[in-house]
Design a protein around this motif. Sequence first.
Motif, PDB file in Angstrom:
ATOM      1  N   ILE A 226      39.858 -46.067  15.997  1.00 58.19           N
ATOM      2  CA  ILE A 226      39.410 -45.474  14.734  1.00 58.19           C
ATOM      3  C   ILE A 226      38.140 -44.661  14.944  1.00 58.19           C
ATOM      4  N   VAL A 227      37.197 -45.205  15.729  1.00 56.44           N
ATOM      5  CA  VAL A 227      35.962 -44.473  16.025  1.00 56.44           C
ATOM      6  C   VAL A 227      36.295 -43.148  16.714  1.00 56.44           C
ATOM      7  N   SER A 228      37.244 -43.166  17.615  1.00 53.97           N
ATOM      8  CA  SER A 228      37.650 -41.946  18.316  1.00 53.97           C
ATOM      9  C   SER A 228      38.207 -40.910  17.342  1.00 53.97           C
ATOM     10  N   MET A 229      39.040 -41.354  16.411  1.00 48.23           N
ATOM     11  CA  MET A 229      39.616 -40.431  15.417  1.00 48.23           C
ATOM     12  C   MET A 229      38.535 -39.832  14.522  1.00 48.23           C
ATOM     13  N   LEU A 230      37.613 -40.678  14.060  1.00 49.84           N
ATOM     14  CA  LEU A 230      36.559 -40.205  13.156  1.00 49.84           C
ATOM     15  C   LEU A 230      35.579 -39.287  13.885  1.00 49.84           C
ATOM     16  N   ARG A 231      35.253 -39.620  15.142  1.00 48.48           N
ATOM     17  CA  ARG A 231      34.337 -38.766  15.906  1.00 48.48           C
ATOM     18  C   ARG A 231      34.957 -37.383  16.137  1.00 48.48           C
ATOM     19  N   GLN A 232      36.249 -37.352  16.415  1.00 49.40           N
ATOM     20  CA  GLN A 232      36.928 -36.069  16.606  1.00 49.40           C
ATOM     21  C   GLN A 232      36.909 -35.248  15.317  1.00 49.40           C
ATOM     22  N   LEU A 233      37.126 -35.922  14.180  1.00 44.42           N
ATOM     23  CA  LEU A 233      37.106 -35.233  12.894  1.00 44.42           C
ATOM     24  C   LEU A 233      35.721 -34.649  12.613  1.00 44.42           C
ATOM     25  N   ILE A 234      34.672 -35.415  12.906  1.00 41.01           N
ATOM     26  CA  ILE A 234      33.305 -34.932  12.691  1.00 41.01           C
ATOM     27  C   ILE A 234      33.017 -33.721  13.580  1.00 41.01           C
ATOM     28  N   GLU A 235      33.423 -33.797  14.824  1.00 41.50           N
ATOM     29  CA  GLU A 235      33.187 -32.679  15.749  1.00 41.50           C
ATOM     30  C   GLU A 235      33.946 -31.428  15.318  1.00 41.50           C
ATOM     31  N   GLU A 236      35.175 -31.593  14.845  1.00 39.20           N
ATOM     32  CA  GLU A 236      35.959 -30.446  14.387  1.00 39.20           C
ATOM     33  C   GLU A 236      35.309 -29.799  13.165  1.00 39.20           C
ATOM     34  N   ARG A 237      34.791 -30.631  12.264  1.00 39.09           N
ATOM     35  CA  ARG A 237      34.128 -30.076  11.075  1.00 39.09           C
ATOM     36  C   ARG A 237      32.859 -29.325  11.455  1.00 39.09           C
ATOM     37  N   ARG A 238      32.103 -29.870  12.401  1.00 38.18           N
ATOM     38  CA  ARG A 238      30.881 -29.189  12.832  1.00 38.18           C
ATOM     39  C   ARG A 238      31.209 -27.837  13.470  1.00 38.18           C
ATOM     40  N   ALA A 239      32.265 -27.822  14.246  1.00 36.78           N
ATOM     41  CA  ALA A 239      32.652 -26.585  14.924  1.00 36.78           C
ATOM     42  C   ALA A 239      33.118 -25.520  13.938  1.00 36.78           C
ATOM     43  N   SER A 240      33.819 -25.946  12.878  1.00 34.47           N
ATOM     44  CA  SER A 240      34.350 -24.989  11.898  1.00 34.47           C
ATOM     45  C   SER A 240      33.272 -24.481  10.943  1.00 34.47           C
ATOM     46  N   LYS A 241      32.229 -25.287  10.730  1.00 35.77           N
ATOM     47  CA  LYS A 241      31.112 -24.957   9.825  1.00 35.77           C
ATOM     48  C   LYS A 241      31.566 -24.733   8.386  1.00 35.77           C
ATOM     49  N   GLU A 242      32.736 -25.287   8.031  1.00 31.41           N
ATOM     50  CA  GLU A 242      33.210 -25.198   6.647  1.00 31.41           C
ATOM     51  C   GLU A 242      32.521 -26.256   5.789  1.00 31.41           C
ATOM     52  N   THR A 243      32.429 -25.988   4.502  1.00 30.14           N
ATOM     53  CA  THR A 243      31.848 -26.941   3.556  1.00 30.14           C
ATOM     54  C   THR A 243      32.965 -27.785   2.952  1.00 30.14           C
ATOM     55  N   HIS A 244      32.770 -29.085   2.930  1.00 27.15           N
ATOM     56  CA  HIS A 244      33.781 -30.003   2.398  1.00 27.15           C
ATOM     57  C   HIS A 244      33.177 -30.849   1.287  1.00 27.15           C
ATOM     58  N   GLN A 245      33.844 -30.843   0.120  1.00 32.11           N
ATOM     59  CA  GLN A 245      33.377 -31.616  -1.014  1.00 32.11           C
ATOM     60  C   GLN A 245      34.029 -33.006  -1.023  1.00 32.11           C
ATOM     61  N   ASP A 246      33.671 -33.806  -0.051  1.00 28.46           N
ATOM     62  CA  ASP A 246      34.173 -35.180   0.011  1.00 28.46           C
ATOM     63  C   ASP A 246      33.062 -36.059   0.580  1.00 28.46           C
ATOM     64  N   MET A 247      33.333 -37.354   0.736  1.00 25.69           N
ATOM     65  CA  MET A 247      32.289 -38.276   1.193  1.00 25.69           C
ATOM     66  C   MET A 247      31.774 -37.917   2.585  1.00 25.69           C
ATOM     67  N   LEU A 248      32.685 -37.591   3.495  1.00 24.09           N
ATOM     68  CA  LEU A 248      32.268 -37.238   4.847  1.00 24.09           C
ATOM     69  C   LEU A 248      31.414 -35.975   4.826  1.00 24.09           C
ATOM     70  N   GLY A 249      31.795 -35.033   3.989  1.00 25.01           N
ATOM     71  CA  GLY A 249      31.010 -33.813   3.862  1.00 25.01           C
ATOM     72  C   GLY A 249      29.597 -34.105   3.394  1.00 25.01           C
ATOM     73  N   CYS A 250      29.467 -35.035   2.438  1.00 20.32           N
ATOM     74  CA  CYS A 250      28.136 -35.410   1.946  1.00 20.32           C
ATOM     75  C   CYS A 250      27.323 -36.112   3.029  1.00 20.32           C
ATOM     76  N   LEU A 251      27.959 -36.989   3.790  1.00 22.47           N
ATOM     77  CA  LEU A 251      27.251 -37.711   4.843  1.00 22.47           C
ATOM     78  C   LEU A 251      26.780 -36.780   5.954  1.00 22.47           C
ATOM     79  N   MET A 252      27.528 -35.705   6.173  1.00 20.41           N
ATOM     80  CA  MET A 252      27.183 -34.781   7.256  1.00 20.41           C
ATOM     81  C   MET A 252      26.125 -33.756   6.848  1.00 20.41           C
ATOM     82  N   LYS A 253      25.814 -33.672   5.553  1.00 18.74           N
ATOM     83  CA  LYS A 253      24.786 -32.733   5.090  1.00 18.74           C
ATOM     84  C   LYS A 253      23.399 -33.351   5.261  1.00 18.74           C
TER      85      LYS A 253
END
Length: 465
Positions: A226-253
């Motif tokens: 699970i940690v591997s899946m979530l870490r990959q998702l975080i890295e992909e979001r950082r690379a895309s630099k898109e804004t996401h209106q969800d909990m993960l998006g808030c935590l990453m801001k």
Amino acid sequence: MAFFMVFLVIFLLLLCISSALLRWNEVRYRKKGLPPGTMGWPVFGETTEFLKQGPNFMKNQRARYGSVFKSHILGCPTIVSMDPDLNRYILMNEAKGLVPGYPQSMLDILGKCNIAAVHGSTHKYMRGALLSLISPTMIREQLLPTIDEFMRIHLSDWDNKIIDIQLKTKEMALLSSLKQIAGSDSSTISQAFMPEFFKLVLGTLSLPIDVPGTNYSRGIQARKNIVSMLRQLIEERRASKETHQDMLGCLMKSEESRYKLTDEEIIDQIITILYSGYETVSTTSMMAVKYLHDHPRVLQELRKEHLAIKEKKRPEDPINLTDLKSMCFTRAVIFETSRLATIVNGVLRKTTEEMELNGFVIPKGWRIYVYTREINYDPFLYLEPLSFNPWRWLDKSRLESQNYLFIFGGGTRQCPGKELGIAEISTFLHYFVTRYRWEEVGGDALMKFPRVEAPNGLHIRVSSY
């Protein structure tokens, strides 16, 4: 004859060794000032009896030793408190020599940064980060619309089917939370995520012995996946630099938030959100369906409340905060389900120093199991406590504020996601009772300890209302 004598000698030898081990473990934990009780076997203690007998084990020990006694469960020496006033004191005075004392298996699998593991200023900070995700504004503007959309789809094709409501509510609770956390990205990870998460949950309540094939070992491996899946998702979001209106998006801001978390803290926070909401939401939803089936008058009153809400809206209009506030009887059904089914049996604390409680001296490093289950069935607090009677909760001033209401925890550790969980279950019940009627098939058995579950599923035949 010779074989029999050899067998008898071996049996007597094993009996002597067993007696010696039991005696040694009792002497090992004998200390002046401790409550009475038994400690069971070395390492294992009384965990097997505790998990198998559950409430009966607790009642038998209380009958022998009183409402405060010692034991050795889930890998550590433990003081069990079944005293309502002492339980309230412990929950309300965490900082005074007490910190969270959850089993090692839970700490290992949920992560060292999860909110149940930390205390003091770190707990305050992590709790603040969590509350910022589930504030009333977040629920109204982002989470409730997401929940509504999910529930409509999840319940859309149940007509004329026999379904396992236990499985469906488990999927519902996990997938709904994933949707709130990861938005549209949740669909790409949900199928791989689900089986790993179910293994993680089973591992949290097990002896921390890392042997292949055990629930603990499977839980540890599931966490890694699970940690591997979530870490990959975080890295992909950082690379895309898109804004996401969800909990993960808030935590990453982190640059815009007062709560700046590391990736490790973000991942543990996500696992905590998923874990803490999953079991309470899924099990309460399943048991509400069960109790509503068994009590037609309650179902009639609940359906009446939801049909009145539905009549005021267009079919495409989602459930909103105003609708939720009007669901007074629904809230009562949720509280009564949580009380009678007892989804949460108690909480654990650990002493940071030697301390005195109720005249007993508790050594440093011991755990205290605040066992709140029996309070739910106290006839002095609840008239006819074994009856399913949601009407008892309509007087909120008397019940929701009473001193011994611990179904959502207590003190600074009261469940921060309480209102979000109630919103999820309420929305589920709205679409379920206004769309369908149902009957049980198969007479599936229920277990109430250590988890409320139907070992073979809880099957219902669903038809349109």
